[in-house]
Design an enzyme around this catalytic site. Structure first.
Site, PDB file in Angstrom:
ATOM      1  N   GLU A  27       0.830  -1.209   0.000  1.00 33.33           N
ATOM      2  CA  GLU A  27       0.000   0.000   0.000  1.00 33.33           C
ATOM      3  C   GLU A  27       0.863   1.257   0.000  1.00 33.33           C
ATOM      4  OE1 GLU A  27      -3.278   0.034  -0.320  1.00 33.33           O
ATOM      5  OE2 GLU A  27      -3.499  -2.136  -0.194  1.00 33.33           O
ATOM      6  N   GLU A  68      -5.906   4.002   7.783  1.00 34.49           N
ATOM      7  CA  GLU A  68      -5.389   3.513   6.493  1.00 34.49           C
ATOM      8  C   GLU A  68      -5.354   1.989   6.479  1.00 34.49           C
ATOM      9  OE1 GLU A  68      -4.813   3.715   2.864  1.00 34.49           O
ATOM     10  OE2 GLU A  68      -4.401   5.680   3.733  1.00 34.49           O
ATOM     11  N   GLU A  75     -10.963  -2.532   1.479  1.00 34.96           N
ATOM     12  CA  GLU A  75     -10.729  -2.693   0.039  1.00 34.96           C
ATOM     13  C   GLU A  75     -10.447  -4.151  -0.319  1.00 34.96           C
ATOM     14  OE1 GLU A  75      -7.625   0.049  -1.009  1.00 34.96           O
ATOM     15  OE2 GLU A  75      -8.996   1.759  -0.995  1.00 34.96           O
TER      16      GLU A  75
END
Length: 122
Positions: A27, A68, A75
């Site tokens: 990420e 995050e 996701e």
């Protein structure tokens, strides 16, 4: 019945570190936020602010990393269900992104106000 193994501190710590390693590896947003976190730590020690304010600054940086990580989990879960464009899937991902955005706004506002206060500007 839930597919959850019995709690084991060492195993759960290993799972958490494995997840953290994967997020750092994959990420880009998390990498940037983690770099800013480590860059900001020395500023905490140099800043003429109360311990409470320093804790607030540290906590808001941690909040960004936490949200995050949660956004990444959202996701990945959505992508596991469907890779096709689905309206509800997009809405779930957007909600996760909104949480990250809100945490960044909280962190920035806190940092600005405390830094300005420590410099006797406000």
């Amino acid at each position: 019945m839930r597919n959850q193994p019995k709690y084991h501190f060492i195993k759960n710590t290993i799972y958490a570190l494995k997840g953290l390693k994967d997020i750092v590896r994959t990420e880009n947003s998390f990498k940037i936020e983690l770099a800013l976190f480590f860059i900001s730590i020395p500023i905490l020690f140099l800043l003429d602010a109360s311990l409470t304010n320093k804790i607030l600054l540290f906590a808001t940086l941690g909040l960004v990393l936490l949200t995050e990580a949660m956004n990444s989990a959202i996701e990945r879960a959505v992508d596991l269900v469907t890779l096709e464009h689905q309206r509800m899937a997009g809405m779930a991902k957007d909600a996760g992104s909104a949480a990250v955005f809100i945490s960044i706004i909280i962190a920035l506002t806190t940092w600005i106000l405390i830094v300005l206060d420590s410099l006797n500007i406000i």
